[in-house]
Write an enzyme that holds these catalytic residues in place. Structure first.
Site, PDB file in Angstrom:
ATOM      1  N   ARG A 202       0.870  -1.176   0.000  1.00  0.00           N
ATOM      2  CA  ARG A 202       0.000   0.000   0.000  1.00  0.00           C
ATOM      3  C   ARG A 202       0.908   1.227   0.000  1.00  0.00           C
ATOM      4  NH1 ARG A 202      -5.181  -1.762   0.725  1.00  0.00           N
ATOM      5  NH2 ARG A 202      -5.495  -3.646   1.952  1.00  0.00           N
ATOM      6  N   GLY A 227      -7.177  -2.999  -6.508  1.00  0.00           N
ATOM      7  CA  GLY A 227      -8.513  -2.501  -6.175  1.00  0.00           C
ATOM      8  C   GLY A 227      -8.729  -1.055  -6.583  1.00  0.00           C
ATOM      9  N   THR A 256     -10.545  -6.978  -5.862  1.00  0.00           N
ATOM     10  CA  THR A 256     -10.852  -6.668  -4.475  1.00  0.00           C
ATOM     11  C   THR A 256     -11.752  -7.733  -3.920  1.00  0.00           C
ATOM     12  OG1 THR A 256     -12.023  -5.248  -2.954  1.00  0.00           O
ATOM     13  CG2 THR A 256     -12.684  -5.077  -5.242  1.00  0.00           C
ATOM     14  N   ASP A 258     -13.525  -7.406  -1.470  1.00  0.00           N
ATOM     15  CA  ASP A 258     -14.743  -6.773  -0.957  1.00  0.00           C
ATOM     16  C   ASP A 258     -15.835  -6.652  -2.013  1.00  0.00           C
ATOM     17  OD1 ASP A 258     -13.271  -6.485   1.309  1.00  0.00           O
ATOM     18  OD2 ASP A 258     -13.106  -4.304   1.226  1.00  0.00           O
ATOM     19  N   GLU A 357     -16.459  -6.353   8.626  1.00  0.00           N
ATOM     20  CA  GLU A 357     -15.519  -5.555   9.429  1.00  0.00           C
ATOM     21  C   GLU A 357     -15.855  -4.061   9.467  1.00  0.00           C
ATOM     22  OE1 GLU A 357     -11.585  -5.417   7.706  1.00  0.00           O
ATOM     23  OE2 GLU A 357     -12.426  -5.368   5.691  1.00  0.00           O
ATOM     24  N   ILE A 416      -9.098 -16.260   4.898  1.00  0.00           N
ATOM     25  CA  ILE A 416      -9.921 -16.292   3.681  1.00  0.00           C
ATOM     26  C   ILE A 416      -9.183 -15.622   2.525  1.00  0.00           C
ATOM     27  CG2 ILE A 416     -11.998 -15.277   2.645  1.00  0.00           C
ATOM     28  CD1 ILE A 416     -13.424 -15.809   5.311  1.00  0.00           C
TER      29      ILE A 416
HETATM   30  N1  LIG Z   1      -5.818   8.324  -5.661  1.00  0.00           N
HETATM   31  C1  LIG Z   1      -4.719   7.612  -5.920  1.00  0.00           C
HETATM   32  N2  LIG Z   1      -3.828   8.024  -6.864  1.00  0.00           N
HETATM   33  C2  LIG Z   1      -2.718   7.308  -7.133  1.00  0.00           C
HETATM   34  N3  LIG Z   1      -2.408   6.145  -6.501  1.00  0.00           N
HETATM   35  C3  LIG Z   1      -3.236   5.692  -5.565  1.00  0.00           C
HETATM   36  C4  LIG Z   1      -4.432   6.392  -5.210  1.00  0.00           C
HETATM   37  N4  LIG Z   1      -5.064   5.691  -4.236  1.00  0.00           N
HETATM   38  C5  LIG Z   1      -4.293   4.613  -3.989  1.00  0.00           C
HETATM   39  N5  LIG Z   1      -3.199   4.604  -4.774  1.00  0.00           N
HETATM   40  C6  LIG Z   1      -2.127   3.607  -4.791  1.00  0.00           C
HETATM   41  O1  LIG Z   1      -2.680   2.346  -5.165  1.00  0.00           O
HETATM   42  C7  LIG Z   1      -2.077   1.307  -4.417  1.00  0.00           C
HETATM   43  C8  LIG Z   1      -3.127   0.426  -3.795  1.00  0.00           C
HETATM   44  O2  LIG Z   1      -4.087   1.217  -3.088  1.00  0.00           O
HETATM   45  P1  LIG Z   1      -4.864   0.635  -1.812  1.00  0.00           P
HETATM   46  O3  LIG Z   1      -3.885   0.266  -0.757  1.00  0.00           O
HETATM   47  O4  LIG Z   1      -5.919   1.596  -1.456  1.00  0.00           O
HETATM   48  O5  LIG Z   1      -5.453  -0.742  -2.285  1.00  0.00           O
HETATM   49  P2  LIG Z   1      -6.547  -1.070  -3.362  1.00  0.00           P
HETATM   50  O6  LIG Z   1      -5.963  -1.081  -4.716  1.00  0.00           O
HETATM   51  O7  LIG Z   1      -7.726  -0.161  -3.158  1.00  0.00           O
HETATM   52  O8  LIG Z   1      -6.884  -2.567  -3.006  1.00  0.00           O
HETATM   53  P3  LIG Z   1      -7.788  -3.122  -1.797  1.00  0.00           P
HETATM   54  O9  LIG Z   1      -8.495  -1.961  -1.161  1.00  0.00           O
HETATM   55  O10 LIG Z   1      -8.734  -4.063  -2.455  1.00  0.00           O
HETATM   56  O11 LIG Z   1      -6.874  -3.825  -0.895  1.00  0.00           O
HETATM   57  C9  LIG Z   1      -1.150   1.957  -3.408  1.00  0.00           C
HETATM   58  O12 LIG Z   1       0.176   1.780  -3.842  1.00  0.00           O
HETATM   59  C10 LIG Z   1      -1.565   3.411  -3.410  1.00  0.00           C
HETATM   60  O13 LIG Z   1      -0.473   4.295  -3.198  1.00  0.00           O
HETATM   61  O1  LIG Z   2      -4.732  -5.435   6.490  1.00  0.00           O
HETATM   62  P1  LIG Z   2      -4.714  -4.830   5.155  1.00  0.00           P
HETATM   63  O2  LIG Z   2      -3.733  -5.416   4.229  1.00  0.00           O
HETATM   64  O3  LIG Z   2      -4.647  -3.349   5.187  1.00  0.00           O
HETATM   65  O4  LIG Z   2      -6.098  -5.185   4.455  1.00  0.00           O
HETATM   66  C1  LIG Z   2      -7.335  -5.029   5.039  1.00  0.00           C
HETATM   67  C2  LIG Z   2      -8.341  -4.543   4.037  1.00  0.00           C
HETATM   68  O5  LIG Z   2      -8.152  -5.064   2.749  1.00  0.00           O
HETATM   69  C3  LIG Z   2      -9.366  -5.539   2.214  1.00  0.00           C
HETATM   70  O6  LIG Z   2      -9.309  -6.926   2.192  1.00  0.00           O
HETATM   71  C4  LIG Z   2      -9.593  -5.070   0.798  1.00  0.00           C
HETATM   72  O7  LIG Z   2      -9.755  -3.701   0.744  1.00  0.00           O
HETATM   73  C5  LIG Z   2     -10.444  -5.032   3.170  1.00  0.00           C
HETATM   74  O8  LIG Z   2     -11.524  -5.879   3.267  1.00  0.00           O
HETATM   75  C6  LIG Z   2      -9.696  -4.901   4.441  1.00  0.00           C
HETATM   76  O9  LIG Z   2     -10.222  -3.882   5.250  1.00  0.00           O
HETATM   77 MG   LIG Z   3      -9.343  -0.235  -1.771  1.00  0.00          MG
END
Ligand SMILES: Nc1ncnc2c1ncn2[C@@H]1O[C@H](COP(=O)(O)OP(=O)(O)OP(=O)(O)O)[C@@H](O)[C@H]1O
Ligand SMILES: O=P(O)(O)OC[C@H]1O[C@](O)(CO)[C@@H](O)[C@@H]1O
Ligand SMILES: [Mg+2]
Length: 530
Positions: A202, A227, A256, A258, A357, A416
């Site tokens: 992240r 995601g 994702t 979710d 959650e 999971i």
């Molecule tokens: N608005 C944004 N612009 C550019 N990069 C972003 C932005 N939001 C998130 N990112 C980048 O995308 C990557 C993943 O984001 P995030 O941790 O929110 O997970 P996600 O892709 O939403 O997956 P999930 O929520 O399902 O775990 C990170 O490296 C983060 O820096």
């Molecule tokens: O512990 P981490 O890696 O931040 O992930 C938790 C989050 O990631 C997800 O699995 C996907 O966004 C959410 O359901 C949960 O809140």
């Molecule tokens: Mg997300």
């Protein structure tokens, strides 16, 4: 199509190109941009919209030729592939599109469509010219390795692409780590493993550094699996790539657990998660059933959307109460959770509660000092609602002394998320990966590959990024759940339901009746205004 209007300069160029002669009729109707439109304006400034007859709207995706007009094309090598050349109409017609809404009335306009995914007759890359990169970002999800495997194998076997790089550790891996070479041999059995062989993270998204790295390494196809946050990052990468005029396809593959990504039917890994959640619910049920006044509490993932909890509950039939973020609940008084719990224990001797959650966060904050911390990507860090609700129930029965209970709390969330995908998700991941590749080879870019009404499509990034999919509690699916658990609707306590007022006023959608989960209100408004 009889009459077509293209809005946005991108489309203007695009519509004049052979590959994408959108509408046969576009030419007939001198479709050279900016002609009077049945809609007054495009829904998004980045939108590339094509209008057709009877209210037809195509929310198209960018193409290289939008900003690189003179690129050469090549015959698709699949035409000579023994496996595919025998398939009748293997190549997708340039005008094929998929409607976003399949339940219509006789007087409805045709509404929003997305470009159908699949192989095109002409491609914009020669096989040995392609240097692809794959990156996985965000949280884990069953199926990540299956998508990686299929990207590598399909690039290789379908399009003869030999150079595929894995970017390690998410977005920051582009500029902070070395790449790894991926071959069909090296990824051969990774789909049997959970997680991602590339690692993930992240935070760490730095658009310029990422695009510098893409340029320096000579990468020209980027497959970005992640995601909502990841897809927003992919959109930023695409914009920078286009600004620099690079022939680099930027393709998102939505991930994702979710299932909260809008427009698409469902995200990969979701089925697997629902199936795996059954094991935890079964265990909670066995524990609860084995003692007098036993209560089993199971926490499932779902930060903002309760899809896993809702589907796991519907699938199990052992659940007496399902609590999700979209449906605020309360504990005390008539119609509250405590009253219902006492009733169920008296009737049945045991009870199972499934809680997502993200449920009850406001309720918890009233009692516990809210931490309001964020993770590296800016996502709100949640408090453990499972532990909290378990303690609240225990305290209630200790206080009221109405009955002695035994409560067991199970948190299977990360177990999971870490398992490999099941058979159905494996097939789904395969189709997603192949569709993603066909689009990139055909010169499309700036899109997410996704399933809409059972068909693979290319969806523009802005569409994926402008909203979040969530359970509509005024919809039939939630009604089905309420009637299967017999739990209270918690609508009695107005003070806890203020947040939901707007949603309740929305016209309910036919969620899942036609296989479509999308409850995107923006989509709804657009459809009704066309
Ligand atoms: N608005 C944004 N612009 C550019 N990069 C972003 C932005 N939001 C998130 N990112 C980048 O995308 C990557 C993943 O984001 P995030 O941790 O929110 O997970 P996600 O892709 O939403 O997956 P999930 O929520 O399902 O775990 C990170 O490296 C983060 O820096
Ligand atoms: O512990 P981490 O890696 O931040 O992930 C938790 C989050 O990631 C997800 O699995 C996907 O966004 C959410 O359901 C949960 O809140
Ligand atoms: Mg997300």
């Amino acid at each position: 199509m009889d009459s077509v209007t293209v809005s946005n300069k991108l489309s203007q160029t695009n519509s004049l190109n052979n590959h994408n002669k959108l509408p046969t009729a576009a030419a007939n109707n001198n479709c050279n941009g900016w002609i009077g439109s049945p809609m007054t304006s495009a829904p998004n400034p980045k939108a590339k919209i094509v209008y057709g007859t009877a209210g037809y709207v195509l929310e198209d995706v960018p193409h290289f030729t939008d900003y690189l007009p003179d690129l050469p094309t090549y015959p698709n090598p699949l035409a000579d592939n023994p496996a595919y050349s025998v398939v009748k109409q293997y190549f997708v017609h340039v005008d094929d599109s998929v409607p976003q809404k399949v339940v219509v009335h006789k007087d409805n306009e045709r509404g929003v469509h997305f470009r159908r995914a699949g192989p095109r007759q002409k491609v914009y890359f020669e096989s040995d010219e392609v240097k692809a990169a794959i990156v996985t970002c965000g949280g884990l999800c069953p199926g990540l390795n299956t998508v990686i495997r299929e990207l590598v194998c399909s690039l290789h076997h379908m399009y003869g692409v030999k150079k595929v790089l894995g970017i390690e550790g998410g977005y920051r891996g582009f500029y902070a780590r070395n790449t790894i070479n991926l071959t069909p041999k090296s990824v051969n059995d990774i789909h049997k493993r959970g997680g991602t062989i590339l690692g993930t993270s992240r935070g760490g998204h730095d658009t310029n550094k990422i695009v510098d790295s893409i340029q320096d390494r000579g990468i020209n196809q980027v497959y970005i699996i992640g995601g909502d946050g990841t897809q927003r990052g992919a959109a930023a990468i695409f914009e920078e790539v286009r600004r620099r005029g690079l022939k680099v396809a930027v393709v998102g593959i939505p991930k994702t657990i979710d299932n909260d990504i809008p427009v698409i039917d469902k995200s990969f890994g979701f089925d697997t998660a629902v199936e795996e959640a059954q094991r935890a619910i079964n265990a909670a049920h066995v524990e609860a059933e084995s003692v007098e006044n036993g209560i089993g509490v199971v926490k499932l993932m779902g930060r903002y959307s309760g899809f896993i909890a809702m589907y796991a509950t519907l699938a199990s039939r052992d659940v007496d109460c399902c609590l999700i973020p979209e449906s605020p609940f309360y504990l005390e008084g008539p119609g509250g959770l405590f009253e219902y719990t006492e009733k169920r224990l008296k009737e049945n001797g045991h009870m199972v509660i499934v809680i997502a959650e993200g449920a009850g966060q406001e309720l918890m904050s009233e009692k516990i000092q809210s931490m309001s911390k964020q993770d590296a990507s800016g996502n709100k860090l949640l408090q453990d609602v499972g532990l909290w609700i378990s303690q609240e129930i225990k305290d209630h029965f200790a206080r009221e002394k109405t009955m002695a209970i035994t409560l067991k709390y199970i948190d299977p969330t990360y177990m999971i998320r870490a398992i490999p995908s099941n058979a159905s998700d494996n097939v789904y991941c395969t189709l997603l990966a192949q569709s993603a590749i066909h689009g990139a080879m055909a010169g499309y870019t700036g899109y997410t590959s996704g399933l809409v009404n059972g068909r693979q499509t290319y969806i523009p990034f802005y569409r994926i990024n402008e909203s979040r999919n969530h359970v509509v509690i005024t919809d039939r699916m939630w009604a089905r759940l309420l009637s299967s658990t017999n739990q209270p609707s918690f609508l009695g306590d107005k003070s806890h339901n203020e947040d939901n007022t707007e949603e309740e006023e929305e016209e309910p959608l036919d969620q899942l009746v036609d296989g479509n989960f999308s409850d995107d209100t923006l989509v709804k408004k657009e459809i009704s205004s066309i």
